[in-house]
Design a protein around this motif. Structure first.
Motif, short mmCIF file in Angstrom:
data_model
loop_
_atom_site.label_atom_id
_atom_site.label_comp_id
_atom_site.label_asym_id
_atom_site.label_seq_id
_atom_site.Cartn_x
_atom_site.Cartn_y
_atom_site.Cartn_z
N ILE A 176 50.89 75.39 30.91
CA ILE A 176 50.78 76.10 32.19
C ILE A 176 51.17 75.25 33.39
O ILE A 176 52.10 75.58 34.12
N ASN A 177 50.47 74.15 33.59
CA ASN A 177 50.68 73.37 34.81
C ASN A 177 52.10 72.82 34.97
O ASN A 177 52.68 72.93 36.05
N PRO A 178 52.70 72.23 33.92
CA PRO A 178 54.08 71.76 34.10
C PRO A 178 55.09 72.88 34.27
O PRO A 178 56.12 72.70 34.94
N ALA A 179 54.83 74.04 33.67
CA ALA A 179 55.73 75.18 33.86
C ALA A 179 55.68 75.66 35.32
O ALA A 179 56.72 75.96 35.92
N ILE A 180 54.48 75.71 35.88
CA ILE A 180 54.33 76.07 37.29
C ILE A 180 55.04 75.04 38.17
O ILE A 180 55.74 75.38 39.12
N ALA A 181 54.88 73.76 37.81
CA ALA A 181 55.53 72.70 38.58
C ALA A 181 57.04 72.79 38.52
O ALA A 181 57.74 72.35 39.45
N ALA A 182 57.56 73.38 37.43
CA ALA A 182 59.01 73.53 37.26
C ALA A 182 59.54 74.81 37.91
O ALA A 182 60.72 75.13 37.77
N GLY A 183 58.66 75.55 38.59
CA GLY A 183 59.09 76.74 39.29
C GLY A 183 59.10 78.00 38.45
O GLY A 183 59.68 79.02 38.85
N LEU A 184 58.42 77.96 37.29
CA LEU A 184 58.37 79.11 36.41
C LEU A 184 57.07 79.88 36.58
O LEU A 184 56.14 79.42 37.25
N ASN A 185 56.99 81.03 35.95
CA ASN A 185 55.75 81.79 35.85
C ASN A 185 55.05 81.38 34.55
O ASN A 185 55.67 80.79 33.66
N ALA A 186 53.77 81.70 34.42
CA ALA A 186 53.06 81.30 33.22
C ALA A 186 52.00 82.32 32.84
O ALA A 186 51.44 83.02 33.70
N VAL A 187 51.74 82.38 31.53
CA VAL A 187 50.66 83.22 30.99
C VAL A 187 49.72 82.30 30.22
O VAL A 187 50.11 81.67 29.22
N PHE A 188 48.49 82.23 30.68
CA PHE A 188 47.47 81.40 30.04
C PHE A 188 46.64 82.27 29.09
O PHE A 188 46.04 83.26 29.52
N ILE A 189 46.64 81.89 27.79
CA ILE A 189 45.82 82.60 26.81
C ILE A 189 44.85 81.57 26.22
O ILE A 189 45.22 80.82 25.31
#
Length: 224
Positions: A176-189
């Motif tokens: 989650i956190n690195p994907a957000i940092a890379a400018g992406l969206n994320a789904v936390f399950i």
């Protein structure tokens, strides 16, 4: 992009069982089970930068923890036993989480799916093959570490549009956190048995990025 371990199939429960077996085998006279576990975590944290993730790294951490805490010298027989506790994990069957297959089948009819997992290439590739899930994915990426640079590289490799790309996983630290940092969206399950070294406080997704939290994998087909 979808994570594998503890997102598509069970993984950490087998490591937890191995740790319990190790603590029982060590049977330390002075340290509690919690103290032994803390020492193991310390050793794992130290070893990961040079040994990476996977069974080899885990086995090495068990052996080193035994050497640090045991009053007995590590004989070849004891070494084999401790090592065997870790390697027994490889014999476990792949246990898919609920609704994974049908959900992937539905999602692939509408989206490009990439499996993104970290760890030892041989181990992770083997798990993907044994899971039977490979046909659902356009590609499988096994990376040494999941960080913002890793996600940037995957975006470039596959020509992804950041605004419509999502990373799905159970680990705040890696998914989650690195994907957000890379400018992406994320789904936390969330997974009840997520490895303690993957715990972290969830980042906040800045606008226009999105962070979605779901209770189970099957809900993905309701949102996507």
């Amino acid at each position: 992009m979808i994570d594998a371990d503890d997102t598509l199939w069970e993984n950490n429960i087998y490591f937890e069982r191995a740790i319990a077996n190790f603590i029982s085998f060590l049977n330390h006279r002075h340290f509690s089970a919690a103290e032994v576990r803390r020492k193991l975590i310390e050793v794992e944290n130290k070893n990961i930068p040079k040994l990476g993730y996977g069974l080899h790294s885990f086995a090495a951490a068990l052996v080193e923890t035994f050497e640090r805490l045991s009053v007995e010298p590590l004989t070849p027989a004891l070494h084999e036993t401790v090592h065997g506790i870790a390697l027994a994990i490889a014999e476990q069957p792949i246990e898919l989480l609920k609704h994974v297959g049908p959900t992937l089948d539905e999602l692939r009819s509408r989206h490009r799916l990439l499996l993104v997992t970290k760890g030892n290439v041989r181990e992770q590739t083997g798990k993907v093959e044994r899971s039977g899930l490979k046909p659902y994915f356009e590609a499988v990426e096994v990376v040494a570490e999941k960080n913002a640079e890793c996600y940037h590289a995957i975006v470039g490799k596959y020509g992804l549009e950041r605004s419509t790309t999502w990373m799905v996983g159970n680990s705040p630290k890696s998914d989650i956190n690195p994907a957000i940092a890379a400018g992406l969206n994320a789904v936390f399950i969330p997974h009840a048995d997520t490895w303690i070294l993957e715990h972290a406080e969830l980042s906040t997704a800045p606008e226009p990025q999105k962070l979605l939290t779901l209770e189970r994998f099957g809900q993905l087909s309701e949102w996507f």
